[in-house]
Design an enzyme around this catalytic site. Structure first.
Site, mmCIF file in Angstrom:
data_model
loop_
_atom_site.group_PDB
_atom_site.id
_atom_site.type_symbol
_atom_site.label_atom_id
_atom_site.label_comp_id
_atom_site.label_asym_id
_atom_site.label_seq_id
_atom_site.Cartn_x
_atom_site.Cartn_y
_atom_site.Cartn_z
ATOM 1 N N SER A 46 5.485 8.146 12.869
ATOM 2 C CA SER A 46 5.660 6.639 12.302
ATOM 3 C C SER A 46 6.505 5.763 12.985
ATOM 4 O O SER A 46 7.590 6.185 13.754
ATOM 5 C CB SER A 46 6.122 6.837 10.765
ATOM 6 O OG SER A 46 5.342 7.668 10.169
ATOM 7 N N ASP B 119 0.836 -1.271 0.049
ATOM 8 C CA ASP B 119 0.138 0.126 0.059
ATOM 9 C C ASP B 119 0.621 1.150 -0.205
ATOM 10 O O ASP B 119 0.643 2.368 -0.471
ATOM 11 C CB ASP B 119 -1.008 0.033 1.102
ATOM 12 C CG ASP B 119 -0.222 -0.051 2.518
ATOM 13 O OD1 ASP B 119 1.233 -0.042 2.572
ATOM 14 O OD2 ASP B 119 -0.859 0.205 3.679
ATOM 15 N N HIS B 120 2.164 1.230 0.357
ATOM 16 C CA HIS B 120 2.946 2.368 0.527
ATOM 17 C C HIS B 120 3.684 2.706 -0.818
ATOM 18 O O HIS B 120 4.113 3.945 -0.768
ATOM 19 C CB HIS B 120 3.896 2.230 1.679
ATOM 20 C CG HIS B 120 3.557 2.500 3.096
ATOM 21 N ND1 HIS B 120 2.388 2.015 3.633
ATOM 22 C CD2 HIS B 120 3.729 3.447 3.869
ATOM 23 C CE1 HIS B 120 2.349 2.592 4.755
ATOM 24 N NE2 HIS B 120 3.126 3.434 4.998
ATOM 25 N N ASP C 274 3.466 -0.525 11.599
ATOM 26 C CA ASP C 274 3.002 0.667 11.115
ATOM 27 C C ASP C 274 2.317 1.406 12.406
ATOM 28 O O ASP C 274 1.790 0.666 13.104
ATOM 29 C CB ASP C 274 2.062 0.679 9.952
ATOM 30 C CG ASP C 274 1.680 1.994 9.470
ATOM 31 O OD1 ASP C 274 2.202 2.282 8.412
ATOM 32 O OD2 ASP C 274 0.803 2.713 9.950
ATOM 33 N N ARG D 223 -2.063 12.485 9.901
ATOM 34 C CA ARG D 223 -0.740 13.052 10.404
ATOM 35 C C ARG D 223 -0.493 14.311 9.493
ATOM 36 O O ARG D 223 -0.739 14.408 8.323
ATOM 37 C CB ARG D 223 0.260 12.190 10.185
ATOM 38 C CG ARG D 223 1.556 12.333 10.921
ATOM 39 C CD ARG D 223 2.225 11.231 11.243
ATOM 40 N NE ARG D 223 1.668 10.484 12.513
ATOM 41 C CZ ARG D 223 2.159 9.363 12.792
ATOM 42 N NH1 ARG D 223 3.022 8.485 11.974
ATOM 43 N NH2 ARG D 223 1.628 8.802 13.773
ATOM 44 N N ARG E 115 8.450 3.768 11.509
ATOM 45 C CA ARG E 115 9.678 3.337 10.839
ATOM 46 C C ARG E 115 10.930 2.976 11.747
ATOM 47 O O ARG E 115 11.557 3.819 12.441
ATOM 48 C CB ARG E 115 9.853 4.247 9.896
ATOM 49 C CG ARG E 115 10.356 5.578 9.952
ATOM 50 C CD ARG E 115 10.403 6.503 8.837
ATOM 51 N NE ARG E 115 8.890 6.675 8.576
ATOM 52 C CZ ARG E 115 8.422 7.583 7.917
ATOM 53 N NH1 ARG E 115 9.246 8.745 7.466
ATOM 54 N NH2 ARG E 115 7.138 7.913 7.578
#
Length: 799
Positions: free
Chosen positions: A685, A128-129, A193, A476, A687
């Site tokens: 995020s 999806d990213h 995520d 965000r 990440r």
């Protein structure tokens, strides 16, 4: 066995969910295989009874019930007595892992190095990213598949090899798919995520983590979490008019701020919960990430049961009904919360948050004057709806009703208006029921079922370098988040407010009170729209070619596809330990002398530490993505962005350079280093690259005024020591080029009771002083640190 994504498209027709006719109201024409998604309620309840004995049968919150019933060893975690919430470390056994395509690359590379043949728990990958929004769904998807082919092939081949469910590009956003397919009341799951808590809308605990934490669950290693405090959000009243669940969480974000949920679970209760749709609760849970909450949850409701039935999971609903009757899926009467916040839904009005931070909340009735007070242009440059936060059928039918009102009056949107469906199921159902055409009739462009502009995957050609304002239903809104333009002000609102304001083109427009002038000169006012929770004809799956086979068996003969010359994928080399033979460290169990790379000023999110947007293509290549380390961070010594000082440079080098360039110089010299950072370092995020990249360049320690939860854990996983200033004022006493040595770390590692770590600082001008610090390292986390990383420790235990 190799199979490219193109071949997978051709072969996957037979890989869809089992189809069967259902007759219940709102039920679809299919029922999913629920064998791997139904929580083992009997076992969880049995374990909870053991927990109750250990806790002297005190009343438990819902969050405690779910956490404690997933303890790997309740006696080990809870038998010590004393306070648990906010104090004890819990060893947990999550039931499921979900990964999006950007973060899955590094998580899989780490999992592969553990040497296992399959995942210990059901796991899924969601593409999806990596899909960029340019001109519309069909062309954007085709272009993105072509440009990311090697990454998708890697992910698919790894999924095939290890028995992971692989959701192809176009299937939708991870959080929407998890809610539609995997989430179940009372479950504990992890996702790579930060918005994984979205699944909490179905009454579970879904927690966002870094890839190394996901690898814990995937390898069957107990996952460690410091027991969060539990904040009770008591909801009374009922939303009405223009107010939506999005306005509830926008309002709450304003009350709690971006740090107010750190180390806490938000547990909603009270009569106001039952009136909310399941997807509305998911919106609220989704944005709990913006206040730093570990996750959010709700007691099991009739609307959750209806949603499970409508999405083909009747067996899960039946099992949940039984578990609820045993008291498992709600808080005990008399359960105590660490804080209780009262919210009367009947008093809420639409709220707009921003710009540049998700907690700057302004009621809609005051927003026009707020814009005027700030001196901003009263202009809206774009409106965007959808994303994982607000792309439910209810959201889309609500905005479609506004579109129909506008069309009947002869209106079209005055600014670019982009719509992102959350999943193929939502897209297909919208199209069948005329929702898509209603939006397109007034000017909407429907984008691919993917994250798109919400995470910076938006190739925006207008407003480059210009100050402008956009309104989105996203979650965000940090600077440069959506279009790469630091001057774009992103205001967060509900899809209905975004849509209504897109017809005005002005920030000051209040659809509750203001009118629009029609071409005829007449005045037009919108009526408050009502959405439809679930489609009367049931959801339609759409293109099932995107869907994986449920619970696939590993195909061990599959070769994981990584090109030898790839610039996007790179096998990982284990990080070395800071201690022992080969480390070059002569200080025993104290860190070697560390040079301060820089002092970071103010807000420094994971977007600042490891930018997204065009850098997403390097998520699987640590060497390449490390080139963006801290490139938008502010150096407190001078106030410049992406500038670091090299006080030991030779004649061929400059005194200052970019932050990653100076970090590379330190690495080349074999000089380990440290960072001094401000409050809530690493918010945003999940990440883990924000922890991997400094470690890759030689960072051994970061000292902060405070850390965001996920990022602090990610640092620990990669062998970076996170310390907190005992006195926040000490932040300004340390500068670039100073040398820092730990004192007392050896005592902490050796288990000395009440061991404290101090820092001996030798400044560039020769001044020497010591400062006290605090830490949150558990015994297990110290083992990771000594091994060089959590993965190193896991690997050593398996061997």
């Amino acid at each position: 066995m190799k199979m490219s994504l193109t071949a997978l498209h051709r072969s996957s027709l037979s890989a869809g969910p089992t189809l069967r006719r259902c007759l219940a109201t709102h039920a679809p024409s299919y029922e999913k295989d629920c064998s791997s998604i139904t929580p083992p309620y009997a076992r969880l309840v049995e374990k909870l009874e053991r927990v109750r004995e250990l806790l002297n049968n005190r009343p438990l919150t819902l969050a405690e019930k779910i956490l404690y019933s997933h303890l790997n060893d309740p006696e080990k975690s809870l038998s010590g007595g004393g306070k648990i919430r906010g104090e004890s470390y819990l060893q947990l056994s999550p039931q499921r892992v979900a990964m999006q395509d950007a973060s899955a690359q590094m998580a899989l590379l780490q999992f592969m190095s553990a040497g296992l043949s399959r995942c210990a728990v059901p796991t899924s990958i969601h593409c999806d990213h990596l899909i960029q929004a340019i001109d519309g769904a069909a062309s954007d998807l085709k272009r993105s598949i072509a440009s990311n082919q090697e990454v998708f092939d890697f992910l698919e081949s790894a999924a095939r090899k290890y028995g992971i469910e692989f959701w192809q590009p176009g299937s939708g956003i991870i959080h929407q798919i998890v809610l539609e397919n995997y989430a179940a009341p009372g479950m504990l799951m992890l996702g790579t995520d930060s918005h994984t808590p979205n699944a909490g809308g179905l009454g579970l605990l879904a927690i966002g983590v870094g890839g190394a934490d996901a690898v814990d669950a995937m390898t069957g290693t107990p996952w460690e979490l410091k027991a969060p405090q539990v904040v009770g959000i008591h909801l009374t009243g009922k939303l009405s008019g223009w107010a939506t669940p999005k306005d509830l969480i926008l309002h709450l974000a304003g009350k709690l701020t971006v740090r107010g949920g750190t180390g806490r679970i938000l547990e909603y209760f009270g009569p106001g919960v039952a009136s909310q749709s399941c997807t509305g609760l998911a919106t609220v849970a989704n944005m709990g990430a913006e206040v730093g909450a570990t996750t959010s949850t709700f007691p099991y409701t009739e609307n959750m049961r209806a949603y499970l039935n409508a999405t083909g999971r009747a067996p899960v609903a039946h099992a949940a009904d039984k578990a609820a009757s045993m008291g498992f899926l709600s808080a005990d009467e008399g359960a105590e919360y660490d804080e209780v916040i009262e919210i009367n839904l009947s008093e809420l009005e639409p709220t707009i948050n921003g710009p540049f931070t998700p907690d700057l909340a302004t009621p809609l009735s005051k927003f026009g004057s707020f814009v005027q007070e700030q001196g901003w242009k009263d202009e809206l440059s774009a409106g965007l709806i959808g994303s994982c936060t607000n792309s439910s059928y209810e959201d889309m039918t609500r905005v479609a009703e506004l579109a129909k009102q506008a069309k009947a009056a002869g209106l079209v949107t005055q600014v670019p208006f982009l719509c992102t469906p959350g999943s193929e199921q939502i897209r297909a159902t919208m199209e069948r029921d005329g929702v898509t055409s209603a939006l397109q009739d007034v000017g909407a462009v429907v984008l691919a079922n993917a994250c798109g502009p919400c995470i910076g995957q938006w190739k925006r050609e207008d407003m480059k370098g210009e100050e402008n304002a956009i309104l989105t239903s996203f979650n965000r809104n940090f600077k440069s988040r959506n279009d790469g333009n630091r001057l774009t002000m992103n205001f967060l609102a509900s899809p209905t407010i975004v849509t209504a304001m897109a017809f005005s083109g002005k920030l000051s427009f209040n659809p509750m009170t203001d009118a629009l002038t029609l071409p005829s000169g007449e005045q037009f006012r919108f009526a408050p729209p009502a959405g439809q929770d679930l489609p009367t004809e049931g959801f339609t799956q759409g293109n099932i070619h995107y869907y994986p086979a449920p619970t696939p068996e590993p195909q061990s003969e599959t070769e994981v596809v990584i090109r030898s010359d790839s610039q996007r994928l790179e096998l990982l080399e284990p990080f070395s330990s800071h201690f022992g033979e080969g480390s070059g460290n002569e200080r025993g169990l104290e860190l070697p002398p560390l040079k301060v790379l820089m002092r970071v000023r103010g807000k420094c999110t994971t977007d600042h530490i490891s930018a997204a947007g065009p850098w997403l293509k390097y998520k699987g290549h640590l060497t390449n993505i490390s080139e963006n380390l801290l490139i938008t961070a502010v150096n407190d010594e001078g106030g410049d962005v992406n500038v670091a000082f090299d006080h030991d440079h030779d004649a061929s080098e400059t005194e200052n350079d970019t932050i990653p360039a100076v970090a590379k110089r330190f690495k080349a010299r074999g000089q380990p280093w440290t960072l001094v950072v401000d409050d809530n370092y690493g918010e945003g995020s999940a990440r883990e690259h924000a922890a991997l990249q400094p470690r890759f360049y030689g960072c051994a320690m970061i000292v902060a005024r405070s850390f965001a939860r996920i990022h602090e854990t990610n640092l620990k996983k990669q062998g970076v020591l996170p310390l907190w200033f005992a006195d926040k004022a000490d932040y300004s006493r340390i500068g670039s080029g100073d040398m820092v040595e730990t004192i007392g770390l050896a005592d902490l590692i050796q288990g000395q009771e009440n061991a404290a770590v101090k820092l001996k600082v030798t400044t560039r001008n020769g001044e020497v002083f010591e400062i006290p610090t605090k830490h949150t390292m558990s015994d297990d986390q110290l083992k990771w640190f000594c091994a060089g990383s959590a993965l190193n420790f896991i690997r050593s235990q398996m061997s």
